[in-house]
Structure formats: C-alpha cells, structure tokens
Design a protein around this motif. Structure first.
Motif, PDB file in Angstrom:
ATOM      1  N   UNK A 132       0.860  -1.185   0.000  1.00  9.95           N
ATOM      2  CA  UNK A 132       0.000   0.000   0.000  1.00  9.95           C
ATOM      3  C   UNK A 132       0.891   1.228   0.000  1.00  9.95           C
ATOM      4  N   UNK A 133       0.658   2.107  -0.939  1.00 11.12           N
ATOM      5  CA  UNK A 133       1.394   3.365  -0.986  1.00 11.12           C
ATOM      6  C   UNK A 133       0.566   4.411  -0.252  1.00 11.12           C
ATOM      7  N   UNK A 134       1.126   4.936   0.823  1.00  9.73           N
ATOM      8  CA  UNK A 134       0.461   5.980   1.598  1.00  9.73           C
ATOM      9  C   UNK A 134       1.134   7.309   1.263  1.00  9.73           C
ATOM     10  N   UNK A 135       0.357   8.221   0.682  1.00  9.58           N
ATOM     11  CA  UNK A 135       0.861   9.499   0.193  1.00  9.58           C
ATOM     12  C   UNK A 135       0.516  10.602   1.191  1.00  9.58           C
ATOM     13  N   UNK A 136       1.538  11.287   1.682  1.00 10.91           N
ATOM     14  CA  UNK A 136       1.371  12.288   2.746  1.00 10.91           C
ATOM     15  C   UNK A 136       1.670  13.671   2.183  1.00 10.91           C
ATOM     16  N   UNK A 137       0.643  14.506   2.138  1.00 12.59           N
ATOM     17  CA  UNK A 137       0.817  15.850   1.582  1.00 12.59           C
ATOM     18  C   UNK A 137       1.538  16.766   2.567  1.00 12.59           C
ATOM     19  N   UNK A 138       1.894  17.936   2.088  1.00 18.35           N
ATOM     20  CA  UNK A 138       2.646  18.876   2.904  1.00 18.35           C
ATOM     21  C   UNK A 138       1.828  20.072   3.357  1.00 18.35           C
ATOM     22  N   UNK A 139       2.531  21.092   3.795  1.00  5.99           N
ATOM     23  CA  UNK A 139       1.892  22.339   4.218  1.00  5.99           C
ATOM     24  C   UNK A 139       1.342  23.083   3.002  1.00  5.99           C
ATOM     25  N   UNK A 140       0.275  23.851   3.240  1.00  6.90           N
ATOM     26  CA  UNK A 140      -0.344  24.704   2.228  1.00  6.90           C
ATOM     27  C   UNK A 140      -0.979  23.889   1.096  1.00  6.90           C
ATOM     28  N   UNK A 141      -1.100  22.572   1.290  1.00 11.16           N
ATOM     29  CA  UNK A 141      -1.660  21.684   0.255  1.00 11.16           C
ATOM     30  C   UNK A 141      -2.577  20.678   0.924  1.00 11.16           C
ATOM     31  N   UNK A 165      -4.709  16.537   0.022  1.00 12.31           N
ATOM     32  CA  UNK A 165      -4.562  15.265  -0.686  1.00 12.31           C
ATOM     33  C   UNK A 165      -4.673  15.413  -2.199  1.00 12.31           C
ATOM     34  N   UNK A 166      -5.342  16.456  -2.670  1.00 12.89           N
ATOM     35  CA  UNK A 166      -5.509  16.628  -4.116  1.00 12.89           C
ATOM     36  C   UNK A 166      -4.190  16.907  -4.821  1.00 12.89           C
ATOM     37  N   UNK A 167      -3.141  17.248  -4.076  1.00 15.28           N
ATOM     38  CA  UNK A 167      -1.854  17.489  -4.722  1.00 15.28           C
ATOM     39  C   UNK A 167      -1.284  16.211  -5.344  1.00 15.28           C
ATOM     40  N   UNK A 168      -1.842  15.054  -4.967  1.00 15.38           N
ATOM     41  CA  UNK A 168      -1.414  13.785  -5.554  1.00 15.38           C
ATOM     42  C   UNK A 168      -2.373  13.289  -6.635  1.00 15.38           C
ATOM     43  N   UNK A 169      -3.276  14.143  -7.101  1.00 17.47           N
ATOM     44  CA  UNK A 169      -4.340  13.707  -8.004  1.00 17.47           C
ATOM     45  C   UNK A 169      -3.825  13.123  -9.317  1.00 17.47           C
ATOM     46  N   UNK A 170      -2.648  13.541  -9.785  1.00 13.54           N
ATOM     47  CA  UNK A 170      -2.131  13.020 -11.051  1.00 13.54           C
ATOM     48  C   UNK A 170      -1.239  11.791 -10.853  1.00 13.54           C
ATOM     49  N   UNK A 171      -0.809  11.543  -9.630  1.00 15.47           N
ATOM     50  CA  UNK A 171       0.036  10.383  -9.342  1.00 15.47           C
ATOM     51  C   UNK A 171      -0.809   9.154  -9.006  1.00 15.47           C
ATOM     52  N   UNK A 172      -1.895   9.356  -8.280  1.00 16.82           N
ATOM     53  CA  UNK A 172      -2.732   8.237  -7.825  1.00 16.82           C
ATOM     54  C   UNK A 172      -3.193   7.343  -8.979  1.00 16.82           C
ATOM     55  N   UNK A 173      -3.699   7.895 -10.104  1.00 14.98           N
ATOM     56  CA  UNK A 173      -4.147   7.006 -11.188  1.00 14.98           C
ATOM     57  C   UNK A 173      -3.032   6.102 -11.717  1.00 14.98           C
TER      58      UNK A 173
END
Length: 241
Positions: free
Chosen positions: A7-16, A18-26
């Motif tokens: 399972x890849x768990x993607x952790x966003x940063x400050x000022x962002x 979960x949508x910041x990973x929208x192009x990587x998730x697919x």
C-alpha cells in the motif's frame, strides 16, 4: 490484491491537501497497487506524525510511505511503524532525530517563500492564547509554489491552502525512520518554496537513492510520471510485486 500487495500511503505537505497527488494516484492504481491519501491535520509535527502512524498501523500489509515537503518531516517520524518498508521523499524535509524544520532550514539561505508567508491567529480549544496559522500570500503562491503547473489550477490551489500551524516549525523529530528504512529522495531543482540544497543535504545525510527533476515545488502535479517512477522503484525493492 492480497495483504502482501504494498500500500502506498501518500502524505501531503503544508499549504496543500490530498488533491496534490491527483495526477500520481491514477498511475499507481493502474499498477495494481493499493493507495491511501490521508488528510494531514497540519497542526503539529508530533500530532500529524501520530495521526499518519495510526493510518499506517491500520494497513494490513507492507507500506511504502511517501511524503511531500512538510510531509517529509511527518514520514520521518511516522515511518518508524513496523509495517513501513520504504520511504520516499518528494521535495521534502528529511529531519535528523532531535532536529526541527527550522533548524534544518536555518542551515541554508532562505527561499522566496520566507518573504511570502502570511501569519493568521486561530483559536485554540481550551486555551486563552491563540495559535498561528501560516499560509502563502495568495498572489505569490503560483510563482513560488507551482510555477510549472497549469496556471488555472495554480490559482485554485492558491485560494484553497491547508494552513500549517506555526508551532510545527519548532518541534524536534523524536525519531528518524530513514536510519532503519530504505529511502528514496526527489529534489525539485527549480524549487522556490524549499531551497533545493535543503533537500539535497537531508537526502545525502540519510544515504538515500536520489533523483533530481527540474520542477517547481509541486512536482507531483508538474511531473507525475517521474514521481510515480520513483515510487515504483521503492515498491520494487520490496520484492512483492
């Protein structure tokens, strides 16, 4: 998919968010990987790390933990969970045990971000003293944070920031998971949010496998394929594909 599928768990940063990973998730889902993108509270390093660690503990199988920017500091701590098998840093802070964001960043010249921060008080439950939320000036956000992202999207991101509580900058990391977990790091070489030398220094100190991408800070939106490729490399290292 079985429990042995990472399972890849993607952790966003400050000022962002979960949508910041929208192009990587697919891309990751198309590989048959399981993916989680939790919403990080962005209230404190220890609190945010504890929350992400609770998400990781609930995963029945191996985890590749990926952190962008401040999320790198979060995975440095949360990555100590037993089922985390690999760490991936994206334009991130790789803290040493006992080190804070402010200390690591203070070793290098400021980026353009330093002069674009906005400080806003917010009420803290149970306290008469307010906390301080930190955001990026809306007008300056696109150039500093997302210079090579679609301008229309950058304007949306600018007005939908998830603030970081100022207290998070001074908290020391109680553990550095990269000491015991294989780690990969991506440097955004055109980063105007974090001085790229901060990224390079942290990665080199940790002995990470490192790549450089000519990108703004939001490398996941600007160069999703390159980000996905680095995550795939970490996944392959587990030998469970």
């Amino acid at each position: 998919m079985t429990d042995s599928t990472p399972t890849v768990v993607l952790v966003h940063g400050a000022f962002a968010d979960a949508s910041s990973f929208a192009r990587v998730v697919p891309e990751l889902l198309a590989d048959g990987l399981k993916v989680l993108v939790p919403a990080v509270p962005n209230r404190s390093l220890t609190g945010d790390s504890a929350y992400v660690a609770s998400v990781v503990r609930a995963v029945p199988g191996p985890v590749v933990l990926v952190g962008h920017s401040y999320g790198g500091a979060v995975i440095t701590v949360a990555g100590a969970e037993d089922n985390v098998r690999a760490l991936v840093y994206l334009a991130g802070y790789a803290l040493e045990e006992g080190e804070s964001l402010g200390e690591l960043q203070g070793r290098f010249p400021d980026s353009e971000l330093a002069q674009a921060l906005v400080y806003t008080p917010f009420p803290v439950e149970g306290s008469d003293e307010p906390g301080t939320d930190v955001t990026v000036d809306v007008d300056r956000f696109p150039a500093i944070f997302a210079a090579d992202v679609d301008p229309d999207l950058a304007r949306v991101l600018a007005v939908s920031q998830r603030p970081l509580a100022g207290a998070a900058f001074a908290e020391a990391a109680p553990v550095a998971a990269w000491k015991t977990k294989p780690s990969w790091g991506l440097v955004s070489s055109s980063d105007r949010t974090i001085n790229p030398d901060v990224e390079r220094y942290g990665y080199r100190r940790a002995g990470m496998t490192t790549v450089e991408v000519d990108s703004s800070h939001l490398v996941m939106l600007a160069h999703p394929g390159k980000v996905a490729d680095l995550i795939r490399e970490a996944v392959r290292s587990l030998g469970t594909e």
